[in-house]
Design an enzyme around this catalytic site. Structure first.
Site, mmCIF file in Angstrom:
data_model
loop_
_atom_site.group_PDB
_atom_site.id
_atom_site.type_symbol
_atom_site.label_atom_id
_atom_site.label_comp_id
_atom_site.label_asym_id
_atom_site.label_seq_id
_atom_site.Cartn_x
_atom_site.Cartn_y
_atom_site.Cartn_z
ATOM 1 N N ARG A 82 0.830 -1.209 0.000
ATOM 2 C CA ARG A 82 0.000 0.000 0.000
ATOM 3 C C ARG A 82 0.865 1.259 0.000
ATOM 4 N NH1 ARG A 82 -4.609 0.181 4.418
ATOM 5 N NH2 ARG A 82 -2.861 0.808 5.731
ATOM 6 N N LYS A 184 -2.738 6.419 1.258
ATOM 7 C CA LYS A 184 -2.570 6.911 2.627
ATOM 8 C C LYS A 184 -1.657 8.139 2.608
ATOM 9 C CE LYS A 184 -2.541 4.655 7.121
ATOM 10 N NZ LYS A 184 -3.788 5.231 7.618
ATOM 11 N N GLU A 220 -16.309 6.123 4.138
ATOM 12 C CA GLU A 220 -15.626 5.629 5.334
ATOM 13 C C GLU A 220 -15.584 6.753 6.359
ATOM 14 O OE1 GLU A 220 -11.446 4.722 4.867
ATOM 15 O OE2 GLU A 220 -11.244 6.103 3.188
#
Ligand code: PLP
Ligand code: COI
Length: 341
Positions: A82, A184, A220
Site C-alpha cells: 500500500r 494513505k 468511510e
C-alpha cells in the site's frame, strides 16, 4: 527481556517516544541502506517538499505479544504494497517492499521492551512514513526523500474502548472522485481535521463521509472503513475506489467467511439503506473493530438494534476472532503473522 515500566492498561492512543527508529534517505536516485538511530527529531530544509506541498504518505500497523510470548506483526507485506501504491500516486520513489518489511522488523526488535505484554489490552503501534525532504519551490516532486519507521505503545483509539460510538453524516467531503482517497497520503488527514474537530464539538465521535460526487453512498470515516451486518447476518462493506483499502477490513471479511461461515458482500452501500442494518462497526489498525451505536443524519437518528451499551454479536465475534489470530490463540491463515522474535 525486561519490559518498560508503563501502566499498559491505561494507555490511550498517543505518542510516546521509544528508543530507536529506522531512517533511510533517498538521494541521487537511490535509497541508502538505512539504519536505526536514537534521535527522534528531524532537521530539513525550510523549503522541503513536505513543508511546502505536503508530499508525504504513511502506514499504520501493530506489533503484538502472543499468548506464548512471541512478538509478531500482522500482514506487513500488505502495508509495504500500500505504501508503494501511495508513493506512485504522489510521485515519490517507492521504498522496496522487502526493505520496508525489514525496516519494520528491525524497529520492532529494537523497541521490544516497549511491546505491551500479552493480555494488557495495549499494542505497539508502528508508523512507517515517507516525506519529501529536498527543497522545491516550483510545484513539482522533490529530488530527495526520507523514509522512517517509529513505534509507540498505544491503547484503544476511541476513548471508552469498545463502547458503541455515535457518528454524524458529514457535510464535508474526504476524497474527490479520481483524487487521493484510496492512498494513505497525509493530505487526506489534513483535509479531515476541521470535520473531526467540529464533529467532536457537536458531541460526535467520528464522521461518516459520503461519496463526494452524489452524496448518496457510504464511504468511510477519517481513519477506518465501515462494516455492516444485515438482519440475516450477512457482513457487508462499502465498495468504492475513493476509500482506503483497509487491511483490517480485508482480513475481517476473510474471517467472516472462512472462520465464522458468514456470507460476505463488498458492494455500493447507500446512506438510505443504513437504517436497515442490524450492526455497524469501524475497522482499521487503530480502531480494530469499534462498534457504532448511532448515526445522526442532519437531526435524523439511525439507531442500530445492537444498541448503545454493547457491541453487536457478530461484530464481537469478528473482533474476538481477529484479535485471537493476532494474539496467537487462534490459528492464522498462512502468511498473516510475521514472527519477530
Ligand atoms: N481508512 C482510513 C482513512 C484509515 O486511515 C485507515 C487506517 O489505516 C483505515 C481505513 C484502516 O486501514 P487498515 O486496516 O489498513 O489500518
Ligand atoms: C491506522 O489505523 O493505522 C491509521 O492510520 C488511522 C489513524 C487515524 C490513526
Amino acid at each position: 527481556m525486561e519490559k518498560k515500566n508503563i501502566d499498559w492498561a491505561n494507555l490511550g492512543f498517543g505518542y510516546v517516544k521509544t528508543d530507536k527508529r529506522f531512517v533511510s534517505n533517498y538521494k541521487d536516485g537511490k535509497w541508502d541502506d538505512g539504519a536505526l538511530v536514537s534521535d527522534a527529531t528531524i532537521a530539513i530544509s525550510e523549503c522541503a517538499g513536505v513543508l511546502q506541498y505536503s508530499q508525504a504518505c504513511f502506514e499504520g500497523m501493530k506489533a503484538y505479544t502472543t499468548e506464548d510470548g512471541h512478538i509478531v506483526t500482522f500482514r506487513p507485506d500488505l502495508n509495504a504494497q500500500r505504501m508503494e501504491d501511495s508513493c506512485k500516486r504522489l510521485e515519490m520513489p517507492a521504498f522496496p517492499k522487502e526493505s520496508f518489511v525489514d525496516a519494520v522488523v528491525k524497529t520492532i526488535e529494537a523497541n521490544s521492551e516497549w511491546v505491551p505484554p500479552y493480555g494488557s489490552g495495549a499494542t505497539l503501534y508502528i508508523r512507517p512514513f515517507m516525506f519529501a525532504s529536498g527543497p522545491v519551490i516550483g510545484v513539482k516532486p522533490a529530488d530527495e526523500y526520507q523514509f522512517r519507521v517509529f513505534a509507540t505503545p498505544v491503547g484503544p483509539y476511541f476513548k471508552g474502548g469498545v463502547k458503541p460510538l455515535t457518528l454524524r453524516v458529514s457535510d464535508f467531503d474526504r476524497a474527490a472522485p479520481n483524487g487521493t482517497g484510496h492512498i494513505k497520503a497525509g493530505l487526506n488527514y489534513a483535509m479531515s481535521l476541521h470535520a473531526i474537530v467540529t464533529a467532536h464539538e457537536e458531541g460526535f465521535d467520528e464522521n461518516m463521509y459520503l461519496d463526494a460526487a452524489t452524496r448518496t453512498k457510504v464511504e468511510e470515516t477519517g481513519g477506518a472503513n465501515f462494516l455492516f451486518v444485515t438482519k440475516d447476518n450477512k457482513v457487508v462493506t462499502p465498495k468504492s475506489n475513493t476509500i482506503l483499502p483497509s487491511i483490517t477490513r480485508r482480513s475481517l471479511m476473510t474471517v467472516a467467511k472462512d472462520y465464522l461461515g458468514l456470507e460476505i458482500e463488498e458492494r455500493t452501500v447507500y446512506l438510505d439503506e443504513v437504517k436497515d442494518f442490524a450492526e455497524c462497526g469501524l475497522c482499521g489498525t487503530a480502531a480494530v473493530i469499534s462498534p457504532v451505536g448511532k448515526i445522526v443524519d442532519h437531526g435524523k437518528e439511525i439507531c442500530f438494534p445492537s444498541g448503545m451499551s454493547d457491541m453487536g454479536p457478530i461484530t464481537k465475534k469478528l473482533r474476538d476472532t481477529l484479535t485471537g489470530i493476532q494474539m496467537g490463540h487462534i490459528e492464522a491463515p498462512k502468511g498473516w503473522l510475521k514472527i519477530i522474535k
